[in-house]
Design a protein around this motif. Sequence first.
Motif, mmCIF file in Angstrom:
data_model
loop_
_atom_site.group_PDB
_atom_site.id
_atom_site.type_symbol
_atom_site.label_atom_id
_atom_site.label_comp_id
_atom_site.label_asym_id
_atom_site.label_seq_id
_atom_site.Cartn_x
_atom_site.Cartn_y
_atom_site.Cartn_z
ATOM 1 N N LEU A 210 0.766 -1.266 0.075
ATOM 2 C CA LEU A 210 -0.043 -0.016 -0.015
ATOM 3 C C LEU A 210 0.887 1.219 0.226
ATOM 4 C CD1 LEU A 210 -2.758 -0.943 2.384
ATOM 5 C CD2 LEU A 210 -2.913 -0.998 0.266
ATOM 6 N N GLY A 211 2.047 1.084 0.599
ATOM 7 C CA GLY A 211 2.804 2.215 0.699
ATOM 8 C C GLY A 211 3.813 2.487 -0.431
ATOM 9 N N VAL A 212 4.152 1.118 -0.901
ATOM 10 C CA VAL A 212 5.109 1.257 -1.899
ATOM 11 C C VAL A 212 4.586 1.466 -3.281
ATOM 12 C CG1 VAL A 212 6.950 -0.379 -3.077
ATOM 13 C CG2 VAL A 212 6.955 -0.386 -0.719
ATOM 14 N N PHE A 213 3.263 0.897 -3.516
ATOM 15 C CA PHE A 213 2.648 1.134 -4.913
ATOM 16 C C PHE A 213 2.784 2.519 -5.488
ATOM 17 C CE2 PHE A 213 -1.196 2.083 -7.374
ATOM 18 C CZ PHE A 213 -0.742 1.362 -8.638
ATOM 19 N N PRO A 214 2.510 3.574 -4.489
ATOM 20 C CA PRO A 214 2.536 4.954 -5.423
ATOM 21 C C PRO A 214 3.865 5.202 -5.770
ATOM 22 C CG PRO A 214 1.026 4.894 -3.357
ATOM 23 C CD PRO A 214 1.919 3.607 -3.230
ATOM 24 N N LEU A 215 5.097 4.966 -5.087
ATOM 25 C CA LEU A 215 6.094 5.274 -5.370
ATOM 26 C C LEU A 215 6.540 4.506 -6.516
ATOM 27 C CD1 LEU A 215 7.903 5.199 -1.882
ATOM 28 C CD2 LEU A 215 7.076 6.926 -2.936
ATOM 29 N N ALA A 216 6.256 3.241 -6.645
ATOM 30 C CA ALA A 216 6.722 2.501 -7.865
ATOM 31 C C ALA A 216 5.958 2.825 -9.070
ATOM 32 C CB ALA A 216 6.384 1.038 -7.572
ATOM 33 N N ALA A 217 4.660 3.189 -9.002
ATOM 34 C CA ALA A 217 3.753 3.698 -9.930
ATOM 35 C C ALA A 217 4.439 5.129 -10.548
ATOM 36 C CB ALA A 217 2.432 3.948 -9.719
ATOM 37 N N ARG A 218 4.941 5.967 -9.639
ATOM 38 C CA ARG A 218 5.422 7.107 -9.980
ATOM 39 C C ARG A 218 6.785 6.991 -10.839
ATOM 40 N NH1 ARG A 218 4.367 12.171 -7.884
ATOM 41 N NH2 ARG A 218 3.220 11.368 -6.216
ATOM 42 N N ALA A 220 7.539 4.225 -12.478
ATOM 43 C CA ALA A 220 7.170 3.687 -13.739
ATOM 44 C C ALA A 220 6.552 4.924 -14.786
ATOM 45 C CB ALA A 220 6.023 2.618 -13.636
ATOM 46 N N VAL A 221 5.811 5.710 -14.328
ATOM 47 C CA VAL A 221 5.172 6.806 -15.426
ATOM 48 C C VAL A 221 6.579 7.585 -15.787
ATOM 49 C CG1 VAL A 221 3.747 8.808 -15.321
ATOM 50 C CG2 VAL A 221 2.948 6.647 -14.289
ATOM 51 N N ALA A 222 7.274 8.047 -14.679
ATOM 52 C CA ALA A 222 8.469 8.780 -15.152
ATOM 53 C C ALA A 222 9.474 8.272 -16.426
ATOM 54 C CB ALA A 222 9.308 9.049 -14.053
ATOM 55 N N LEU A 223 9.469 6.745 -16.068
ATOM 56 C CA LEU A 223 10.403 6.213 -17.112
ATOM 57 C C LEU A 223 9.634 6.156 -18.696
ATOM 58 C CD1 LEU A 223 11.794 3.101 -15.150
ATOM 59 C CD2 LEU A 223 13.082 5.122 -15.927
ATOM 60 N N ALA A 224 8.160 6.152 -18.325
ATOM 61 C CA ALA A 224 7.412 5.761 -19.561
ATOM 62 C C ALA A 224 7.556 7.083 -20.148
ATOM 63 C CB ALA A 224 5.869 5.331 -19.359
ATOM 64 N N ARG A 225 7.509 8.346 -19.474
ATOM 65 C CA ARG A 225 7.289 9.633 -20.055
ATOM 66 C C ARG A 225 8.572 9.942 -20.715
ATOM 67 N NH1 ARG A 225 3.778 12.874 -15.610
ATOM 68 N NH2 ARG A 225 2.039 12.756 -16.585
ATOM 69 N N ALA A 226 9.710 9.392 -19.912
ATOM 70 C CA ALA A 226 11.125 9.609 -20.777
ATOM 71 C C ALA A 226 11.339 8.926 -21.955
ATOM 72 C CB ALA A 226 11.981 9.368 -19.673
ATOM 73 N N ARG A 227 10.744 7.790 -21.925
ATOM 74 C CA ARG A 227 10.765 7.081 -23.107
ATOM 75 C C ARG A 227 10.257 7.710 -24.239
ATOM 76 N NH1 ARG A 227 9.677 0.553 -23.944
ATOM 77 N NH2 ARG A 227 10.296 0.082 -25.930
ATOM 78 N N ARG A 228 9.022 8.177 -24.130
ATOM 79 C CA ARG A 228 7.928 8.742 -25.043
ATOM 80 C C ARG A 228 8.668 10.092 -25.589
ATOM 81 N NH1 ARG A 228 2.229 8.484 -24.968
ATOM 82 N NH2 ARG A 228 1.923 10.644 -24.961
#
Length: 243
Positions: A210-218, A220-228
């Motif tokens: 519950l605590g780790v998921f928001p950090l991991a999602a953030r 993952a999104v940062a990596l996806a945006r960098a790739r885009r």
Amino acid sequence: MTRGTLGKILLVAMALALVAAFFGFGFDKYLTLSFLKQSREALATAYAAAPARFLAGYFALYVLVAALSLPGATVLTLAGGALFGFWTTLLVVSFASTIGATAACALARTLFRQAIARRLTGKLKAIDDGIRREGAFYLFTLRLIPLFPFFVVNAAMGLTAMPLKTFYAVSQLGMLPGTVVYVNAGAQLGRLDSLAGIVSPTLLVSFALLGVFPLAARKAVALARARRARNARKGPTTRGETS
């Protein structure tokens, strides 16, 4: 008065009446962790007596709570995990939450556009800018990372031009990881039959997620945006070299 205007007035009156009844009759007190703890055995007995009917009622309640932006969706998710187990709850909540969110988006678009635009001026501009930059991917990131409350995203998206079918599909996918985490936590709570179980590795891992998921999602999104961004920069260069 046209038939369409009358229909909108009736829908607004119905929505406001449901919200007023929810709080006026104290139904919000039932969507709390304390009530869930006190009533767990009674709820489990009711579910065992009529599983299909109980699940249908749970599904309808979840859709209503999400559609009218009422408090209690998180508690309902945990309660479902505890009562129905992981897979059943995941299936029900995934669809109920998305249908409710889409209904809330549609209500904002057709009935409450002006009121929402006045109340969410700042947040609406941020979301509008994000949609212009990234399109449906921006909604996906909002579902993964709760930068804005659930009801704000639903309402604000109703004021954009995004088709409801796109909103539904992106929300279904984007909310799934978070739903998995909360349903799993509820399922582990449902298996808790003694105080010793509180320190069990499985339960500790479930709540750590519950605590780790928001950090991991953030991340993952940062990596996806960098790739885009990299792909966007490479695209024109590659086309220029091949021409």
